[in-house]
Scaffold this active site. Structure first.
Site, PDB file in Angstrom:
ATOM      1  N   LYS A  48      18.808  -0.528  11.377  1.00 42.52           N
ATOM      2  CA  LYS A  48      19.022   0.492  10.349  1.00 42.52           C
ATOM      3  C   LYS A  48      19.579  -0.152   9.074  1.00 42.52           C
ATOM      4  O   LYS A  48      19.150   0.171   7.960  1.00 42.52           O
ATOM      5  CB  LYS A  48      19.981   1.577  10.869  1.00 42.52           C
ATOM      6  CG  LYS A  48      19.325   2.467  11.927  1.00 42.52           C
ATOM      7  CD  LYS A  48      20.306   3.328  12.705  1.00 42.52           C
ATOM      8  CE  LYS A  48      19.593   4.011  13.865  1.00 42.52           C
ATOM      9  NZ  LYS A  48      20.490   4.713  14.801  1.00 42.52           N
ATOM     10  N   GLN A  92      26.803   5.939  15.489  1.00 44.39           N
ATOM     11  CA  GLN A  92      25.859   5.462  16.501  1.00 44.39           C
ATOM     12  C   GLN A  92      26.285   5.980  17.878  1.00 44.39           C
ATOM     13  O   GLN A  92      27.395   5.748  18.321  1.00 44.39           O
ATOM     14  CB  GLN A  92      25.808   3.919  16.477  1.00 44.39           C
ATOM     15  CG  GLN A  92      24.770   3.319  17.394  1.00 44.39           C
ATOM     16  CD  GLN A  92      23.324   3.699  17.029  1.00 44.39           C
ATOM     17  OE1 GLN A  92      22.962   3.748  15.853  1.00 44.39           O
ATOM     18  NE2 GLN A  92      22.530   4.012  18.026  1.00 44.39           N
ATOM     19  N   ASP A 115      22.123  12.683  10.253  1.00 45.89           N
ATOM     20  CA  ASP A 115      21.590  12.646  11.622  1.00 45.89           C
ATOM     21  C   ASP A 115      21.349  14.056  12.177  1.00 45.89           C
ATOM     22  O   ASP A 115      20.719  14.213  13.221  1.00 45.89           O
ATOM     23  CB  ASP A 115      22.594  11.921  12.534  1.00 45.89           C
ATOM     24  CG  ASP A 115      22.028  10.611  13.054  1.00 45.89           C
ATOM     25  OD1 ASP A 115      20.821  10.383  12.896  1.00 45.89           O
ATOM     26  OD2 ASP A 115      22.809   9.827  13.616  1.00 45.89           O
TER      27      ASP A 115
END
Ligand code: NAD
Length: 288
Positions: A48, A92, A115
């Site tokens: 990422k 994460q 997200d």
């Protein structure tokens, strides 16, 4: 060719985003929080970060030890909420077991929730208020792939294998909002084959390597394979990455299919980048 090439599409999206950053003259920033030492999480975060740098998104990454307290993770989220250079925040997952993921995710400012895992944004998604929120990246990537290949969704029978909060559940809302008839299967579903054989579009997101073979599908089915499974084999590495679909077995029967790797995986990252640029653009417009 009946391959839906996620790598190719994701590269086009990245080029589009680079251009947009220049045209709008914006400086998007992504805050990334990694907790612990999971090798797979480290790999995902590095991928990422690399993609961000390539297209002109600045990274602000923090790595915290495995035994960090929930409070300290939340402190980092709050610092990123207050940092004007950060427009999107990524935590994460999975977090270590002693940390309640929802407690942490729900501290992310809604407009920085790139997200789409904030409880309120899942509600927005359910109500189809997507103007005000981001849907989770992997499901958004699946829909984007279908649209970029002009595959009709409206009126189609869509069967999704998996009901997780990250993939199956949010994806079912996205298909519904695109006027598909949606069936969700999971580990307790009976007569799975009978259900999957009805699918015009089948999405496999259950983490069961090579589960779907040609007897699970009808002719000319479109398959989106979300699965990423590591299986042992006797190549140099000693392992291989496969999807939830037995690609070789189904390839002659399907209308189109995403490969693994090179299908949904790159699209997940492309959607994260898209959301970050979008979040920056929205915040800038608000402040101007
Ligand atoms: P999960 O373990 O949270 O959920 C799996 C789901 O599959 C559950 O809802 C379970 O009920 C269902 N399931 C299990 N066995 C089944 C079976 N035999 N038939 C039907 N349903 C069954 O997993 P997840 O986080 O949703 O991820 C699913 C897969 O997608 C994994 O392989 C994961 O690595 C992969 N993944 C890929 C990406 C990407 O970017 N490509 C992103 C997230 C997850």
């Amino acid at each position: 060719m009946n391959i839906i090439d996620g790598k190719y599409v994701s590269n086009i999206i990245k080029e589009e985003l680079s251009e947009r950053i220049i045209i709008e003259n914006i400086n998007p920033g992504l805050g990334i929080i990694l907790v612990g030492n999971r090798p797979d999480s480290k790999i995902y975060v590095n991928m990422k970060k690399k993609s961000c740098s390539k297209i002109g998104i600045k990274n602000f990454d923090v790595t915290l030890p495995e035994n960090v307290s929930e409070e300290d993770v939340i402190n980092e989220v709050e610092k990123m909420n207050n940092n004007n250079e950060i427009h999107g925040i990524l935590i994460q997952l999975p977090l270590p077991k002693h940390i309640n993921e929802q407690n942490v995710l729900s501290k992310v400012l809604l407009e920085k929730d790139v997200d789409g895992f904030h409880v309120q944004n899942i509600g927005n998604l359910a109500l189809n208020r997507l103007n005000n929120c981001f849907a989770p990246c992997t499901p958004t990537g699946c829909i984007e792939l279908l649209k970029r290949y002009n595959i009709q969704i409206e009126g189609k029978n869509v069967v999704i294998l998996g009901r997780s909060n990250i993939v199956g559940m949010p994806l079912s809302f996205l298909f519904l909002h695109n006027n598909a008839t949606v069936t969700i299967c999971h580990s307790k579903t009976k007569n799975l084959k009978e259900v999957t054989q009805r699918a015009d579009i089948l999405v496999a997101a259950c983490g069961r390597p090579n589960l779907i073979t040609k007897d699970y599908i009808k002719n000319e089915c479109v398959i989106i394979d979300v699965g990423i499974n590591k299986i042992q084999c006797d190549n140099e590495k000693g392992y291989q990455i496969v999807g939830d679909v037995n690609f070789k077995d189904v390839i002659d029967k399907v209308k189109m299919i995403t490969p693994v790797p090179g299908g949904v995986g790159p699209m997940t990252i492309a959607m994260l980048l898209t959301h970050t640029v979008e979040a920056c653009s929205k915040i800038n417009n608000k402040n101007n």
